[in-house]
Scaffold this active site. Structure first.
Site, PDB file in Angstrom:
ATOM      1  N   GLU A 137       5.223 -33.471 -43.396  1.00  0.00           N
ATOM      2  CA  GLU A 137       4.015 -34.280 -43.674  1.00  0.00           C
ATOM      3  C   GLU A 137       3.129 -33.227 -44.262  1.00  0.00           C
ATOM      4  OE1 GLU A 137       4.674 -36.649 -39.485  1.00  0.00           O
ATOM      5  OE2 GLU A 137       2.869 -35.794 -39.884  1.00  0.00           O
ATOM      6  N   PRO A 138       1.980 -33.713 -45.014  1.00  0.00           N
ATOM      7  CA  PRO A 138       1.088 -33.048 -45.489  1.00  0.00           C
ATOM      8  C   PRO A 138       0.330 -31.802 -44.426  1.00  0.00           C
ATOM      9  CG  PRO A 138       0.595 -35.367 -45.867  1.00  0.00           C
ATOM     10  CD  PRO A 138       1.755 -35.343 -45.089  1.00  0.00           C
ATOM     11  N   ILE A 167      10.019 -35.823 -49.532  1.00  0.00           N
ATOM     12  CA  ILE A 167      11.218 -36.622 -49.131  1.00  0.00           C
ATOM     13  C   ILE A 167      12.238 -37.091 -50.402  1.00  0.00           C
ATOM     14  CG2 ILE A 167      12.049 -38.840 -47.798  1.00  0.00           C
ATOM     15  CD1 ILE A 167      10.076 -36.914 -46.344  1.00  0.00           C
ATOM     16  N   HIS A 356      20.035 -12.156 -70.393  1.00  0.00           N
ATOM     17  CA  HIS A 356      20.070 -12.877 -71.590  1.00  0.00           C
ATOM     18  C   HIS A 356      18.992 -12.733 -72.456  1.00  0.00           C
ATOM     19  CE1 HIS A 356      23.180 -15.087 -69.365  1.00  0.00           C
ATOM     20  NE2 HIS A 356      23.479 -16.195 -70.340  1.00  0.00           N
ATOM     21  N   GLY A 358      15.641 -12.792 -74.573  1.00  0.00           N
ATOM     22  CA  GLY A 358      14.762 -14.145 -75.020  1.00  0.00           C
ATOM     23  C   GLY A 358      15.664 -15.316 -74.745  1.00  0.00           C
ATOM     24  N   GLU A 381      13.978 -26.193 -46.155  1.00  0.00           N
ATOM     25  CA  GLU A 381      14.828 -25.868 -44.808  1.00  0.00           C
ATOM     26  C   GLU A 381      14.223 -24.728 -43.940  1.00  0.00           C
ATOM     27  OE1 GLU A 381      16.694 -28.320 -44.589  1.00  0.00           O
ATOM     28  OE2 GLU A 381      17.923 -28.819 -46.459  1.00  0.00           O
ATOM     29  N   SER A 384      11.365 -18.506 -46.263  1.00  0.00           N
ATOM     30  CA  SER A 384      11.857 -17.132 -45.944  1.00  0.00           C
ATOM     31  C   SER A 384      11.238 -16.716 -44.804  1.00  0.00           C
ATOM     32  CB  SER A 384      11.975 -16.115 -47.160  1.00  0.00           C
ATOM     33  OG  SER A 384      12.612 -16.673 -48.037  1.00  0.00           O
TER      34      SER A 384
END
Length: 402
Positions: A137-138, A167, A356, A358, A381, A384
């Protein structure tokens, strides 16, 4: 977007976990990811498009929505190990596809009426009962005991009022599973008292009367939309309450989160593996100073450290998945593997962007997608920092700040 071929797969399952059935399942998921998922991801992700229904139906035919549903109800009858193993393979191509399978696996089927529960389990296994989980929730994210969305009993119905945030898949889902407050805790009771989980059944592509939603624009994790939902008198049958009530409902949620965190670790490994495999190809393709950049020791050593961390995290999530399948308590281990694997994925995908050069900072290569998606794995979930709290609380007396 450059569509480089997939590099050679990692070694087969090691001895302690190896069975021919698991090898076949892993090989099938790897082919499915390469042939059916990645082309769609490369086309859809840059435009933030939802994955097509045809892909979801193809996943249903493979049995990926019912990996942990018993064979009696049409599932594969397998465990957390196989579920996370498949998730790694799918996440290697597109993390959203590895995520959508979590919204089945028997979710939203634990209703009291036995015939209804059997019907829902069979639909879940086929990918015809795919849900959305409404916990946050908020003002209640990591602190789920602070949930304030109300589900008031009115005759044989619950009337739901409140707001839910983050959600995923809400509009496209067949149902939304909500953690709600049915009662306020009495003096001396834990804050989780009075919680219950309620199923809001709905039509795909629409919200029921009393429910409105707005999409949350994200920097990554495309493939399905993420919603902020407002419930204003949404009515659902009282029979749609699932699982336990009060602190039991909270424990049910925590148990679900233990599996979800290992699943997230596997998705993080899939993303990091994708970054490593693409880097192996790129280091041999790109030339500077008259040599492939794979010849330069600094870059070779950087790649070596990346792959070592990926393999370490894979071994850890498989260990914890095996513990869950054995029924061993492992809340701390689930938190640890989620912490280790997701932080690893952010580092490794970031290193891949560096390798990689640029080109890594363009949308011409998939590596920027891996990094965007990996960055989220350290947040959902449980962040950390929440995982660190769980681990520390298992080792030390309860903090005086609580």
């Amino acid at each position: 977007m450059t569509d480089a071929p997939l590099a050679a797969p990692p070694p087969d399952l090691p001895g302690p976990y190896r069975t021919e059935a698991r090898v076949a399942l892993q090989d099938g998921a790897r082919r499915f990811a390469a042939e059916q998922v990645r082309p769609i991801a490369d086309e859809y992700d840059p435009h933030k498009r939802e994955m097509p229904r045809s892909l979801i139906e193809a996943m249903g035919r493979e049995g990926y929505f019912g990996i942990m549903v018993d064979a009696e109800h049409g599932g594969l009858g397998l465990g957390v190990f196989e579920y996370t193993m498949v998730a790694e393979e799918l996440a290697r191509a597109w993390m959203s596809v590895a995520s959508i399978i979590a919204r089945a696996q028997g979710l939203g089927t634990d209703v009291a009426e036995e015939d209804r529960a059997r019907e829902l389990l069979a639909r879940s296994a086929r990918g015809e009962w795919i849900g959305a989980a409404g916990f946050s929730e908020p003002d209640a994210g990591s602190d789920l005991a602070a949930v304030s969305t109300r589900a008031e009993l009115d005759g044989d119905e619950y009337v739901i009022t409140g707001e839910k945030r983050w959600i995923g898949n809400a509009e496209a889902a067949d149902f939304i599973q909500l953690l709600c407050r049915t009662d306020d805790p009495r003096p001396g009771e834990k804050r989780a008292a009075g919680l219950a989980t309620v199923i809001v059944e709905k039509e795909r592509g629409a919200f029921p009367p009393g429910l409105t939603g707005t999409t949350i624009d994200k920097i990554g994790y495309h493939g399905f939309l993420t919603w902020n939902l407002v419930f204003d008198g949404v009515r659902v049958p009282a029979a749609n309450r699932v699982g336990g009530k009060g602190t039991a409902a909270f424990r049910d949620t925590q148990k679900w989160l233990n599996i979800a965190r290992v699943h997230t670790a596997a998705r993080a490994v899939g993303l990091a593996r994708a970054a490593v495999e693409d880097s192996v190809l790129y280091l041999q393709e790109r030339e500077q100073f008259g040599h492939p950049i794979a010849d330069f020791q600094a870059l070779r050593f950087m790649l070596a450290s990346m792959v070592a961390r990926v393999d370490q995290a894979r071994a850890f999530y498989r260990q914890v998945a095996d513990q869950l399948d054995r029924g061993e308590p492992c809340e701390r281990e689930s938190a640890m593997v989620k912490l280790v694997a997701t932080e690893m994925a952010v580092d490794v995908t970031g290193d891949a962007m560096q390798l990689h050069g640029g080109n890594g900072y363009t949308t011409e290569r998939q590596v920027e997608r891996y990094w965007r998606d990996a960055r989220l794995t350290t947040i959902f979930e449980g962040t950390s920092q929440i995982q660190q709290k769980i681990i520390a609380d298992s080792l030390l007396p309860k903090s005086s700040l609580e």
